[in-house]
Design an enzyme around this catalytic site. Structure first.
Site, PDB file in Angstrom:
ATOM      1  N   GLU A 101       0.855  -1.204   0.000  1.00 30.43           N
ATOM      2  CA  GLU A 101       0.000   0.000   0.000  1.00 30.43           C
ATOM      3  C   GLU A 101       0.883   1.243   0.000  1.00 30.43           C
ATOM      4  OE1 GLU A 101      -3.375  -0.347   2.649  1.00 30.43           O
ATOM      5  OE2 GLU A 101      -3.480   1.837   2.821  1.00 30.43           O
ATOM      6  N   LYS A 285      -7.758  -2.059  11.065  1.00 36.80           N
ATOM      7  CA  LYS A 285      -7.043  -2.406   9.827  1.00 36.80           C
ATOM      8  C   LYS A 285      -5.862  -1.457   9.644  1.00 36.80           C
ATOM      9  CE  LYS A 285      -6.250  -2.432   5.169  1.00 36.80           C
ATOM     10  NZ  LYS A 285      -5.509  -1.472   4.342  1.00 36.80           N
ATOM     11  N   ASP A 301       4.436 -14.721  11.395  1.00 36.45           N
ATOM     12  CA  ASP A 301       3.134 -15.190  10.910  1.00 36.45           C
ATOM     13  C   ASP A 301       2.094 -14.086  11.140  1.00 36.45           C
ATOM     14  OD1 ASP A 301       0.658 -16.371  10.622  1.00 36.45           O
ATOM     15  OD2 ASP A 301       1.169 -18.199  11.714  1.00 36.45           O
ATOM     16  N   HIS A 399      -2.725  10.234  -0.117  1.00 37.40           N
ATOM     17  CA  HIS A 399      -2.736   8.961  -0.838  1.00 37.40           C
ATOM     18  C   HIS A 399      -2.545   9.150  -2.327  1.00 37.40           C
ATOM     19  CE1 HIS A 399      -4.905   5.680   1.696  1.00 37.40           C
ATOM     20  NE2 HIS A 399      -3.853   6.154   2.298  1.00 37.40           N
TER      21      HIS A 399
HETATM   22  C1  MEV Z   1      -6.212   2.302   4.957  1.00 37.68           C
HETATM   23  O1  MEV Z   1      -5.390   1.212   4.600  1.00 37.68           O
HETATM   24  C2  MEV Z   1      -6.299   2.432   6.472  1.00 37.68           C
HETATM   25  C3  MEV Z   1      -7.281   3.481   6.974  1.00 37.68           C
HETATM   26  O2  MEV Z   1      -8.560   3.252   6.408  1.00 37.68           O
HETATM   27  C4  MEV Z   1      -7.311   3.362   8.480  1.00 37.68           C
HETATM   28  C5  MEV Z   1      -8.373   4.201   9.141  1.00 37.68           C
HETATM   29  O3  MEV Z   1      -9.400   4.537   8.503  1.00 37.68           O
HETATM   30  O4  MEV Z   1      -8.193   4.482  10.344  1.00 37.68           O
HETATM   31  C6  MEV Z   1      -6.862   4.866   6.523  1.00 37.68           C
END
Ligand code: MEV
Length: 451
Positions: A101, A285, A301, A399
């Site tokens: 990413e 995430k 892992d 981004h």
């Molecule tokens: C993107 O990989 C991760 C985010 O969505 C985390 C978040 O929203 O806190 C930017």
């Protein structure tokens, strides 16, 4: 071409033979399959590997991959970057990260710089105690079985210890036996937990072996029948924690001169993720973007880490944010992340993958606890980067520049074309593959005209 998924004896073939077979059944050309690694599957001698390592050409080769998994046909590359600016327990740390990413490494380095304005991260961790589970069914008397198993605790621990002498020599090994009753759809069952200190190993093999060895004794003691014997990935006894305090002034920008506005925005984002599982999943995430990237770089892992993290996030019955962000009395930002982290610095892919060895060298850690403490700091920083961006200019700004480069690459741009095309895509506010392909074609035609 006969498309089939039946590949009898595939695992016994050489890498070259496997590739030829895959070419036959998929219609891919043998050149496409040959491009799967840089060494074309030639066996590299130990001396060759050593020379490569000394020349800085550490890479997982297909001949090593062939020992690591069955049916190997190649190795798969991912970008390896280094995150900067981390200060952890007053020590400067460079963090290797493997991730596809585009914005992850830049974002975490930026957040680590913010954190350094408050002195960096302070960390702690529990002893590396994992849990192995033995499922016992058809137990005639659950109370009597529980008593018998607990009374035999010392013998069971001694027997489990015999399976991992090197871990025991280092101070680890079996540390306790616990018994739980579970009422389930197929009736009551006894679940025996073996608490096992894995020291610097991740511990899965040691714990699974110990559970398998104890099964016969558990059957004797309980009068029941053992079914599963396997570690739990909800390793909530093996946790790492990172904390940070960042002065509100560190968040001030020309657009938002009062950093307390940003602190408030981050605290509001935390409240959202605490209350709502839909948001918590995305919040967590983001944390795992960082944690997993270090796990992969160090040959750990990451699926085990993910499983443990998500299960831990739901420990009070609702899935929630793993972090805690709040405003201090002085109006600064306090952040903490505590999570299960079963990672090793010895064994597994950490040893067999030469790139992981280099990454361990960059980290310069002495123990699995130290590695886990770095990983949890990275998770906290990654979350901070996401929340700061989301609570201010939004995530897309940062981004897009990196995304545009990836789109340019995907469209076939090379060399300085990548930057020229990505700049144009951003200025047109049209970051799409079709447009990037048009631009690549235009540039190639104008280059051809000049020849
Ligand atoms: C993107 O990989 C991760 C985010 O969505 C985390 C978040 O929203 O806190 C930017």
């Amino acid at each position: 071409m006969i498309r089939t998924s039946r590949l009898p004896g595939f695992y016994q073939k050489t890498v070259q033979e496997r590739r030829r077979l895959i070419a036959d059944v998929t219609g891919l050309s043998s050149e496409q399959l040959e491009s799967l690694d840089t060494r074309n599957g030639k066996t590299v001698s130990l001396a060759g590997k050593l020379r490569a390592a000394l020349n800085g050409e550490a890479a997982l080769t297909v001949d090593v991959a062939d020992y690591m998994i069955e049916n190997a046909i190649g190795v798969f590359g991912l970008p390896l970057g280094v995150a900067a600016n981390f200060i952890i327990n007053e020590r400067p740390v460079l963090v290797p990260m493997v991730v596809e990413e585009p914005s992850v490494v830049a974002a975490v380095s930026f957040a680590a710089k913010l954190a350094s304005e408050g002195g960096g991260f302070r960390t702690s961790s529990t002893e590396p105690v994992m849990i192995g589970q033995i499922q016992v069914l058809d137990v005639p008397n659950i109370e009597a079985a529980t008593e018998a198993i607990l009374a035999a605790r010392a013998d069971l621990i001694a027997k489990a210890d015999m399976t991992s002498p090197s871990i025991v020599r280092r101070g680890g090994g079996a540390k306790g036996i616990e018994v739980r009753r579970l009422d389930t759809a197929v009736g009551p069952m006894l679940i025996v937990h073996l608490l096992f200190d894995a020291r610097d190993a991740m511990g899965a093999n040691a714990i699974n072996t110990a559970c398998e060895v104890l099964a016969a004794d558990i059957e004797c003691l309980s009068g029941g029948r053992v079914n599963l014997r396997i570690l739990s990935n909800l390793n909530d006894r093996r946790r790492a924690r990172a904390e940070v305090i960042i002065p509100a002034s560190a968040f001030a920008t020309s657009n938002i001169p009062d950093g307390r506005t940003v602190v408030r925005g981050i605290v509001e984002a935390q409240a959202f993720a605490h209350a709502d599982p839909y948001r918590a999943a995305t919040h967590n995430k983001g944390i795992l973007n960082g944690v997993d990237a270090v796990a992969i770089a160090t040959g750990n892992d990451w699926r085990a880490i993910e499983a443990g993290a998500h299960a831990y996030a739901a420990r009070d019955g609702q899935y929630r944010a793993l972090t805690d962000w709040h405003e201090t009395e002085d109006g600064d930002l306090f952040g903490a992340l505590e999570m299960p982290l079963a990672v090793g610095t010895v064994g597994g892919a950490t040893k067999s993958n030469p790139v992981a060895q280099v990454c361990m060298g960059i980290l310069d850690v002495q123990s699995s606890r130290e590695l886990a403490e770095i990983m949890v700091s990275v998770g906290l920083a990654q979350n901070l980067a996401a929340l700061r961006a989301l609570a201010t200019e939004g995530i897309q700004n940062g981004h897009m520049a990196l995304h545009a480069r990836q789109i340019a690459l995907a469209a076939g741009a090379t060399g300085d074309m990548v930057d020229r095309i990505s700049t144009q895509l951003i200025s047109e506010k049209n970051i799409r593959l079709e447009r990037a392909q048009e631009l690549v074609d235009q540039m190639l035609w104008s280059m051809a005209d000049r020849l």
